[in-house]
Design a protein around this motif. Sequence first.
Motif, PDB file in Angstrom:
ATOM      1  N   MET A   1       0.843  -1.192   0.000  1.00  0.00           N
ATOM      2  CA  MET A   1       0.000   0.000   0.000  1.00  0.00           C
ATOM      3  C   MET A   1       0.884   1.249   0.000  1.00  0.00           C
ATOM      4  N   GLN A   2       0.577   2.193  -0.889  1.00  0.00           N
ATOM      5  CA  GLN A   2       1.355   3.414  -0.973  1.00  0.00           C
ATOM      6  C   GLN A   2       1.190   4.229   0.311  1.00  0.00           C
ATOM      7  N   GLY A   3       2.305   4.690   0.861  1.00  0.00           N
ATOM      8  CA  GLY A   3       2.267   5.509   2.063  1.00  0.00           C
ATOM      9  C   GLY A   3       2.302   4.727   3.351  1.00  0.00           C
ATOM     10  N   LEU A   4       2.279   3.360   3.271  1.00  0.00           N
ATOM     11  CA  LEU A   4       2.291   2.529   4.464  1.00  0.00           C
ATOM     12  C   LEU A   4       3.708   2.079   4.772  1.00  0.00           C
ATOM     13  N   SER A   5       4.123   2.281   6.002  1.00  0.00           N
ATOM     14  CA  SER A   5       5.416   1.779   6.457  1.00  0.00           C
ATOM     15  C   SER A   5       5.215   1.006   7.754  1.00  0.00           C
ATOM     16  N   ILE A   6       5.957  -0.104   7.910  1.00  0.00           N
ATOM     17  CA  ILE A   6       5.859  -0.944   9.105  1.00  0.00           C
ATOM     18  C   ILE A   6       7.250  -1.147   9.663  1.00  0.00           C
ATOM     19  N   THR A   7       7.419  -0.835  10.936  1.00  0.00           N
ATOM     20  CA  THR A   7       8.714  -0.971  11.584  1.00  0.00           C
ATOM     21  C   THR A   7       8.543  -1.700  12.913  1.00  0.00           C
ATOM     22  N   GLU A   8       9.609  -2.401  13.336  1.00  0.00           N
ATOM     23  CA  GLU A   8       9.575  -3.036  14.649  1.00  0.00           C
ATOM     24  C   GLU A   8       9.922  -2.014  15.725  1.00  0.00           C
ATOM     25  N   VAL A   9       9.227  -2.121  16.846  1.00  0.00           N
ATOM     26  CA  VAL A   9       9.356  -1.150  17.927  1.00  0.00           C
ATOM     27  C   VAL A   9      10.443  -1.590  18.900  1.00  0.00           C
ATOM     28  N   GLU A  10      11.339  -0.683  19.225  1.00  0.00           N
ATOM     29  CA  GLU A  10      12.330  -0.918  20.270  1.00  0.00           C
ATOM     30  C   GLU A  10      11.692  -0.595  21.614  1.00  0.00           C
ATOM     31  N   ILE A  11      11.778  -1.530  22.566  1.00  0.00           N
ATOM     32  CA  ILE A  11      11.160  -1.320  23.875  1.00  0.00           C
ATOM     33  C   ILE A  11      12.097  -0.476  24.732  1.00  0.00           C
ATOM     34  N   PRO A  12      11.652   0.688  25.181  1.00  0.00           N
ATOM     35  CA  PRO A  12      12.531   1.573  25.949  1.00  0.00           C
ATOM     36  C   PRO A  12      12.635   1.146  27.409  1.00  0.00           C
ATOM     37  N   ASP A  13      13.645   1.669  28.085  1.00  0.00           N
ATOM     38  CA  ASP A  13      13.794   1.410  29.514  1.00  0.00           C
ATOM     39  C   ASP A  13      12.830   2.253  30.336  1.00  0.00           C
ATOM     40  N   SER A  14      12.413   3.398  29.787  1.00  0.00           N
ATOM     41  CA  SER A  14      11.442   4.260  30.458  1.00  0.00           C
ATOM     42  C   SER A  14      10.656   5.019  29.406  1.00  0.00           C
ATOM     43  N   VAL A  15       9.535   5.586  29.809  1.00  0.00           N
ATOM     44  CA  VAL A  15       8.711   6.329  28.850  1.00  0.00           C
ATOM     45  C   VAL A  15       9.351   7.671  28.489  1.00  0.00           C
ATOM     46  N   ASP A  16      10.378   8.071  29.231  1.00  0.00           N
ATOM     47  CA  ASP A  16      11.074   9.324  28.943  1.00  0.00           C
ATOM     48  C   ASP A  16      12.347   9.107  28.133  1.00  0.00           C
ATOM     49  N   ALA A  17      12.638   7.853  27.794  1.00  0.00           N
ATOM     50  CA  ALA A  17      13.876   7.552  27.080  1.00  0.00           C
ATOM     51  C   ALA A  17      13.843   8.143  25.671  1.00  0.00           C
TER      52      ALA A  17
ATOM     53  N   LEU B   1       5.086  -4.398  16.271  1.00  0.00           N
ATOM     54  CA  LEU B   1       5.234  -3.683  15.005  1.00  0.00           C
ATOM     55  C   LEU B   1       4.331  -2.456  15.022  1.00  0.00           C
ATOM     56  N   LEU B   2       4.821  -1.370  14.465  1.00  0.00           N
ATOM     57  CA  LEU B   2       4.048  -0.126  14.345  1.00  0.00           C
ATOM     58  C   LEU B   2       3.860   0.196  12.871  1.00  0.00           C
ATOM     59  N   ALA B   3       2.614   0.424  12.474  1.00  0.00           N
ATOM     60  CA  ALA B   3       2.304   0.805  11.096  1.00  0.00           C
ATOM     61  C   ALA B   3       1.995   2.296  11.038  1.00  0.00           C
ATOM     62  N   ARG B   4       2.618   2.965  10.076  1.00  0.00           N
ATOM     63  CA  ARG B   4       2.335   4.379   9.830  1.00  0.00           C
ATOM     64  C   ARG B   4       1.773   4.522   8.418  1.00  0.00           C
ATOM     65  N   LEU B   5       0.776   5.365   8.289  1.00  0.00           N
ATOM     66  CA  LEU B   5       0.190   5.679   6.985  1.00  0.00           C
ATOM     67  C   LEU B   5       0.467   7.144   6.713  1.00  0.00           C
ATOM     68  N   ASP B   6       1.274   7.385   5.688  1.00  0.00           N
ATOM     69  CA  ASP B   6       1.707   8.755   5.381  1.00  0.00           C
ATOM     70  C   ASP B   6       2.326   9.422   6.606  1.00  0.00           C
ATOM     71  N   GLY B   7       3.093   8.618   7.367  1.00  0.00           N
ATOM     72  CA  GLY B   7       3.813   9.142   8.516  1.00  0.00           C
ATOM     73  C   GLY B   7       3.037   9.161   9.813  1.00  0.00           C
ATOM     74  N   ARG B   8       1.754   8.841   9.789  1.00  0.00           N
ATOM     75  CA  ARG B   8       0.933   8.902  10.995  1.00  0.00           C
ATOM     76  C   ARG B   8       0.715   7.499  11.550  1.00  0.00           C
ATOM     77  N   PRO B   9       0.959   7.259  12.870  1.00  0.00           N
ATOM     78  CA  PRO B   9       0.729   5.939  13.458  1.00  0.00           C
ATOM     79  C   PRO B   9      -0.749   5.558  13.376  1.00  0.00           C
ATOM     80  N   VAL B  10      -1.029   4.370  12.786  1.00  0.00           N
ATOM     81  CA  VAL B  10      -2.420   3.969  12.603  1.00  0.00           C
ATOM     82  C   VAL B  10      -2.712   2.550  13.076  1.00  0.00           C
ATOM     83  N   ALA B  11      -1.695   1.759  13.378  1.00  0.00           N
ATOM     84  CA  ALA B  11      -1.954   0.368  13.751  1.00  0.00           C
ATOM     85  C   ALA B  11      -0.719  -0.221  14.424  1.00  0.00           C
ATOM     86  N   ARG B  12      -0.955  -1.329  15.144  1.00  0.00           N
ATOM     87  CA  ARG B  12       0.159  -2.059  15.745  1.00  0.00           C
ATOM     88  C   ARG B  12      -0.153  -3.547  15.707  1.00  0.00           C
TER      89      ARG B  12
END
Length: 361
Positions: A1-17, A65-76
Motif C-alpha cells: 500500500m502506498q504511504g504505508l510503512s511498518i517498523t519493529e518497535v524498540e522497547i525503551p527502559d522508560s517512557v522518557d527515554a 510492530l508499528l504501522a504508519r500511513l503517510d507518517g501517521r501511526p495507525v496500527a500495531r
Amino acid sequence: MQGLSITEVEIPDSVDADNAADFLACVEVRSTVWAHDSGSADEVRPADEMLPVWRKQEHEPKRMLLARLDGRPVARAITEYRAGDTSDTAWLHVEVVPEARGRGIGAELAARAEVLGREVGATKFIVYAPCWKVGGPRLAAPTGFGDVAADTAETRLLQRMGYRLEQVERGSRLPLPVAREVIDAMRADAERASEGEYRIHSWTGMTPVHWREDMAQLITRMSTDAPSAGLEEEEDVWTVERLIADETITAEGPSTEFTTVVEHVPSGRLAGFTTLIAPDDMSRPIDQDDTIVVREHRGHRLGMLLKVANIAYVQDARPGHPRIVTYNAEENRHMLSVNEALGFEPFVYEGAWRKDVVGEV
C-alpha cells in the motif's frame, strides 16, 4: 500500500527515554482502538502502566510492530511467545485505528506478525479478538459455550487466514464498592462450605518469602488447570526466581497487586490464589488478574472465598476505584457463577482463534 510503512518497535527502559517515541505511539493506537470500539475509557492506559508488561521479556518475549500511513501511526501488531526450545505457540494481536480500517492494513500486519512467530519456530498461532457486535449471524464456539459475530471484518479476516474459533471468553465488570454486608454474608457462606480446613491470607505487592514456592507452583497450574478448549496451550513453568523478577518489575510501575491465597491447613500448602491489580489512578478500574483453585481442592467454594476476601481487602486498602474488570472462558461455569453472584455483568465477548502452521513454508 502506498504511504504505508511498518517498523519493529524498540522497547525503551522508560517512557522518557530517547527511543520511546514508537512505544508511546503504539500505546496511543491501543487506547484509540479500545475507546472507540468499547465506548469506554476503561482500557485507556498510560504508557508508564503498559511498559512493565513489555519489560518482562526473559520468559515471555514480545515483539511489536508499528504501522504508519503517510507518517501517521495507525496500527500495531504483537507477537508473543515463550522462551525455551520446546515452545511451539505464538500469540498474535493486531489493532487498527477506526479511520484507517478497510484498507488491508490489518491483514498486512497480521501476516507480518505471523512471520515473527515463524522466526522463533512457532507451529501454532493463537489470536484473542474482541467481538463488540451484538445480534446478527453468530459463529458458535465448539465448546458449546458462547459465540461471536460471524460477519465482522475481524471474523472474515481470521477465517480467510486459516484460523478456526476454539473458545469464547466473557469480559465482565463489577461496580464498586460492593456493600460490606453482602461481602460478609458471602464470605461466611463460603467459609461454612470449606469445613474449617482452609485459611485465608492476603498481602500487597511482593509475595512473602515463605509462600513463594507455593505461588510459583500455583501460577504454573494456571496454564494446565484453566479451561483452554481446543487451544491446547502449553505448560508455562514458573520458578521462584521468575516470580521474584516478575513482581519486581510490576512493583516499579504505577500499579499495586493485591493478592489473597487460601491455605489448606492440614498440609500447610496453598490450594489457590487470586490477584487484583489496582492502578495508582483512582479514577480507573481494577484488573482481575489470575484466579485459580487447583483441581484437587475444588468443591469447597474456595473460588468464592478467595474472590470475596480479596475484594474486601482491596476496598479497605484502596477505596474509590469505580469497578473491577475480569475475563473468563465461557465454559468455566463455576467461576462465572461466582462472578455473577458477586454482581459482575458482561460487557464484551472475545473469540480465541487457533491456526496450525506445521509444514507451511
